[in-house]
Design a protein around this motif. Structure first.
Motif, PDB file in Angstrom:
ATOM      1  N   VAL A  94      -4.362   1.126  23.781  1.00 49.85           N
ATOM      2  CA  VAL A  94      -4.545   2.118  22.717  1.00 49.85           C
ATOM      3  C   VAL A  94      -3.229   2.844  22.419  1.00 49.85           C
ATOM      4  O   VAL A  94      -2.856   3.022  21.250  1.00 49.85           O
ATOM      5  N   ALA A  95      -2.521   3.263  23.469  1.00 49.99           N
ATOM      6  CA  ALA A  95      -1.274   4.009  23.277  1.00 49.99           C
ATOM      7  C   ALA A  95      -0.224   3.170  22.564  1.00 49.99           C
ATOM      8  O   ALA A  95       0.447   3.641  21.627  1.00 49.99           O
ATOM      9  N   THR A  96      -0.050   1.919  22.990  1.00 50.95           N
ATOM     10  CA  THR A  96       0.985   1.076  22.383  1.00 50.95           C
ATOM     11  C   THR A  96       0.590   0.618  20.984  1.00 50.95           C
ATOM     12  O   THR A  96       1.449   0.478  20.106  1.00 50.95           O
ATOM     13  N   LEU A  97      -0.719   0.400  20.748  1.00 49.08           N
ATOM     14  CA  LEU A  97      -1.171   0.050  19.400  1.00 49.08           C
ATOM     15  C   LEU A  97      -0.911   1.198  18.431  1.00 49.08           C
ATOM     16  O   LEU A  97      -0.417   0.982  17.310  1.00 49.08           O
ATOM     17  N   PHE A  98      -1.221   2.431  18.849  1.00 51.20           N
ATOM     18  CA  PHE A  98      -0.997   3.568  17.962  1.00 51.20           C
ATOM     19  C   PHE A  98       0.501   3.782  17.723  1.00 51.20           C
ATOM     20  O   PHE A  98       0.908   4.122  16.596  1.00 51.20           O
ATOM     21  N   LEU A  99       1.320   3.598  18.744  1.00 51.50           N
ATOM     22  CA  LEU A  99       2.772   3.734  18.569  1.00 51.50           C
ATOM     23  C   LEU A  99       3.273   2.758  17.520  1.00 51.50           C
ATOM     24  O   LEU A  99       4.085   3.113  16.651  1.00 51.50           O
ATOM     25  N   TYR A 100       2.761   1.533  17.580  1.00 48.43           N
ATOM     26  CA  TYR A 100       3.136   0.534  16.589  1.00 48.43           C
ATOM     27  C   TYR A 100       2.670   0.926  15.188  1.00 48.43           C
ATOM     28  O   TYR A 100       3.442   0.877  14.221  1.00 48.43           O
ATOM     29  N   ILE A 101       1.403   1.320  15.056  1.00 43.14           N
ATOM     30  CA  ILE A 101       0.845   1.686  13.755  1.00 43.14           C
ATOM     31  C   ILE A 101       1.603   2.863  13.147  1.00 43.14           C
ATOM     32  O   ILE A 101       1.911   2.884  11.947  1.00 43.14           O
ATOM     33  N   TYR A 102       1.920   3.862  13.968  1.00 48.07           N
ATOM     34  CA  TYR A 102       2.618   5.059  13.497  1.00 48.07           C
ATOM     35  C   TYR A 102       3.986   4.704  12.914  1.00 48.07           C
ATOM     36  O   TYR A 102       4.290   5.039  11.762  1.00 48.07           O
ATOM     37  N   GLY A 103       4.812   4.013  13.701  1.00 47.53           N
ATOM     38  CA  GLY A 103       6.145   3.673  13.223  1.00 47.53           C
ATOM     39  C   GLY A 103       6.118   2.701  12.059  1.00 47.53           C
ATOM     40  O   GLY A 103       6.852   2.861  11.078  1.00 47.53           O
ATOM     41  N   PHE A 104       5.238   1.710  12.138  1.00 48.48           N
ATOM     42  CA  PHE A 104       5.173   0.667  11.117  1.00 48.48           C
ATOM     43  C   PHE A 104       4.710   1.228   9.773  1.00 48.48           C
ATOM     44  O   PHE A 104       5.256   0.867   8.724  1.00 48.48           O
ATOM     45  N   SER A 105       3.703   2.098   9.798  1.00 42.69           N
ATOM     46  CA  SER A 105       3.140   2.619   8.549  1.00 42.69           C
ATOM     47  C   SER A 105       4.165   3.446   7.779  1.00 42.69           C
ATOM     48  O   SER A 105       4.277   3.330   6.558  1.00 42.69           O
ATOM     49  N   ILE A 106       4.912   4.292   8.479  1.00 42.99           N
ATOM     50  CA  ILE A 106       5.912   5.119   7.806  1.00 42.99           C
ATOM     51  C   ILE A 106       7.079   4.265   7.318  1.00 42.99           C
ATOM     52  O   ILE A 106       7.539   4.382   6.174  1.00 42.99           O
ATOM     53  N   ALA A 107       7.572   3.379   8.197  1.00 36.61           N
ATOM     54  CA  ALA A 107       8.749   2.585   7.856  1.00 36.61           C
ATOM     55  C   ALA A 107       8.483   1.608   6.721  1.00 36.61           C
ATOM     56  O   ALA A 107       9.401   1.244   5.980  1.00 36.61           O
ATOM     57  N   SER A 108       7.221   1.179   6.546  1.00 37.87           N
ATOM     58  CA  SER A 108       6.899   0.213   5.486  1.00 37.87           C
ATOM     59  C   SER A 108       7.226   0.747   4.098  1.00 37.87           C
ATOM     60  O   SER A 108       7.468  -0.036   3.178  1.00 37.87           O
ATOM     61  N   GLY A 109       7.224   2.056   3.938  1.00 37.56           N
ATOM     62  CA  GLY A 109       7.551   2.629   2.639  1.00 37.56           C
ATOM     63  C   GLY A 109       9.031   2.855   2.437  1.00 37.56           C
ATOM     64  O   GLY A 109       9.450   3.276   1.351  1.00 37.56           O
ATOM     65  N   LEU A 110       9.842   2.577   3.466  1.00 39.58           N
ATOM     66  CA  LEU A 110      11.264   2.902   3.412  1.00 39.58           C
ATOM     67  C   LEU A 110      12.183   1.689   3.373  1.00 39.58           C
ATOM     68  O   LEU A 110      13.320   1.807   2.919  1.00 39.58           O
ATOM     69  N   ALA A 147       0.819  -1.213   0.000  1.00 33.33           N
ATOM     70  CA  ALA A 147       0.000   0.000   0.000  1.00 33.33           C
ATOM     71  C   ALA A 147       0.853   1.264   0.000  1.00 33.33           C
ATOM     72  O   ALA A 147       0.623   2.187  -0.782  1.00 33.33           O
ATOM     73  N   VAL A 148       1.870   1.312   0.890  1.00 34.75           N
ATOM     74  CA  VAL A 148       2.656   2.535   1.051  1.00 34.75           C
ATOM     75  C   VAL A 148       3.729   2.673  -0.026  1.00 34.75           C
ATOM     76  O   VAL A 148       3.857   3.716  -0.666  1.00 34.75           O
ATOM     77  N   HIS A 149       4.500   1.607  -0.244  1.00 37.04           N
ATOM     78  CA  HIS A 149       5.593   1.681  -1.217  1.00 37.04           C
ATOM     79  C   HIS A 149       5.115   1.386  -2.636  1.00 37.04           C
ATOM     80  O   HIS A 149       5.465   2.090  -3.580  1.00 37.04           O
ATOM     81  N   GLY A 150       4.281   0.344  -2.780  1.00 41.02           N
ATOM     82  CA  GLY A 150       3.826  -0.051  -4.111  1.00 41.02           C
ATOM     83  C   GLY A 150       2.782   0.885  -4.694  1.00 41.02           C
ATOM     84  O   GLY A 150       2.943   1.419  -5.793  1.00 41.02           O
ATOM     85  N   ALA A 151       1.690   1.119  -3.950  1.00 40.31           N
ATOM     86  CA  ALA A 151       0.607   1.969  -4.444  1.00 40.31           C
ATOM     87  C   ALA A 151       0.852   3.451  -4.179  1.00 40.31           C
ATOM     88  O   ALA A 151       0.131   4.294  -4.704  1.00 40.31           O
ATOM     89  N   GLY A 152       1.848   3.765  -3.361  1.00 42.99           N
ATOM     90  CA  GLY A 152       2.176   5.167  -3.100  1.00 42.99           C
ATOM     91  C   GLY A 152       1.239   5.863  -2.134  1.00 42.99           C
ATOM     92  O   GLY A 152       1.126   7.090  -2.149  1.00 42.99           O
ATOM     93  N   TRP A 153       0.563   5.106  -1.276  1.00 45.80           N
ATOM     94  CA  TRP A 153      -0.330   5.707  -0.293  1.00 45.80           C
ATOM     95  C   TRP A 153       0.460   6.410   0.807  1.00 45.80           C
ATOM     96  O   TRP A 153       1.570   6.012   1.142  1.00 45.80           O
ATOM     97  N   GLY A 154      -0.147   7.450   1.400  1.00 43.83           N
ATOM     98  CA  GLY A 154       0.474   8.111   2.541  1.00 43.83           C
ATOM     99  C   GLY A 154       0.411   7.218   3.763  1.00 43.83           C
ATOM    100  O   GLY A 154      -0.590   6.521   3.983  1.00 43.83           O
ATOM    101  N   PRO A 155       1.455   7.213   4.610  1.00 43.85           N
ATOM    102  CA  PRO A 155       1.451   6.356   5.803  1.00 43.85           C
ATOM    103  C   PRO A 155       0.295   6.644   6.752  1.00 43.85           C
ATOM    104  O   PRO A 155      -0.305   5.715   7.303  1.00 43.85           O
ATOM    105  N   ALA A 156      -0.038   7.922   6.961  1.00 41.69           N
ATOM    106  CA  ALA A 156      -1.118   8.272   7.888  1.00 41.69           C
ATOM    107  C   ALA A 156      -2.464   7.771   7.361  1.00 41.69           C
ATOM    108  O   ALA A 156      -3.275   7.226   8.128  1.00 41.69           O
TER     109      ALA A 156
END
Length: 285
Positions: A71-87, A24-33
């Motif tokens: 909630v806090a730890t799930l969002f921390l994971y989603i935030y870092g994972f979504s951005i890093a997946s494109g890198l 989604a992020v790297h292939g389709a070019g979607w924004g991480p957020a």
């Protein structure tokens, strides 16, 4: 055997997350957020329907402290994972993620004074050796984007803490549904700041929704069901199989071909997991 099968199914779901998010992020070019919002929203929708259908409104309860941590730890994971997946590549990203999960959960096991057998320590050491072989510099080594590595490591800490929190969450389906639903507003704030919606190819909806509704939502609910039945140290070691599965998925779907070094590392990691499952023999009297 049933517990082992459920754990293996969860590991496959985790590996699929790495591949689907990179698609989604790297292939389709979607924004991480935007990817993070779709993933959390679709996961929350599926989980809430299931939880309400089986438990009803009265059953949707969780201790505030457990919910807040989830909630806090799930969002921390989603935030870092979504951005890093494109890198970084799916396999290397999963390797970084679960290496940090390993450290976090072993640390948690020590803090909780959970007994850790000699075989489990040996297995963890062998698995870590496999990670070191895969990422060591030299011929065939992988170059890591510093930002991608740092954010994926942060995601690993978040996921490790989320997993530890799941051991006291009570009903796994209700806990997962509430965690996802309550994390959506945080993701929407992130989306408002990032302003990355509306970019990328339309086919990105497929992997983003699959990651949210199936491999994240249902996968995490199943993980919360399995976690109370296994030690934290064993849960950490089991998750080291995910990078190997993710790398294989990346090879098939993203043309990220594994090298000889990868297969050597895979043998060490899986061998370490096998050793960690052995039990110490009782001492003769």
């Amino acid at each position: 055997m049933r517990l082992l099968s459920l754990t293996a199914l969860v590991m496959i779901a985790f590996a699929a997350n790495s591949v689907l998010n990179r698609m989604a992020v790297h292939g389709a070019g979607w924004g991480p957020a935007f990817t993070g919002v779709v993933r959390l929203s679709s996961g929350a929708a599926v989980l809430l329907v299931m939880a309400l259908g089986t438990k009803g409104w009265r059953g949707m309860r969780m201790l505030p402290s457990v919910a807040g941590a989830g909630v806090a730890t799930l969002f921390l994971y989603i935030y870092g994972f979504s951005i890093a997946s494109g890198l970084i590549d799916a396999g290397v990203g999963a390797l970084t993620l679960f290496g940090m999960v390993q450290i976090t959960m072993f640390g948690g096991a020590l803090v909780l004074r959970e007994p850790i057998s000699l075989w489990r320590w040996i297995g963890a050491g062998l698995a870590f050796a496999g990670l070191a072989v895969l990422l060591a510099p030299g011929s065939g080594g992988q170059h890591l984007d510093p930002l991608g590595f740092g954010l994926m490591a942060l995601a690993g800490v978040g996921w490790g803490l989320y997993s530890l929190n799941g051991r006291r969450a009570g009903d796994p389906l209700v806990a997962s549904a509430l965690n996802f639903a309550l994390a959506v507003p945080l993701a929407l704030i992130w989306l408002g700041v990032a302003r990355d919606a509306g970019q990328g190819a339309a086919w990105g909806w497929g992997p983003a929704l699959a990651s949210g509704a199936i491999t994240s939502g249902l996968g995490y609910a199943l993980w919360y069901r399995v976690l109370p039945q296994i030690p934290a140290s064993l849960a950490a070691i089991a998750q080291l199989s995910v990078p190997i599965l993710a790398a294989l998925g990346g090879a098939v779907l993203l043309a990220e071909t594994p090298t000889l070094r990868f297969w050597i590392a895979a043998a060490l990691v899986l061998g370490g997991i096998a050793l960690s499952l052995r039990k110490n023999r009782p001492k003769a009297r």
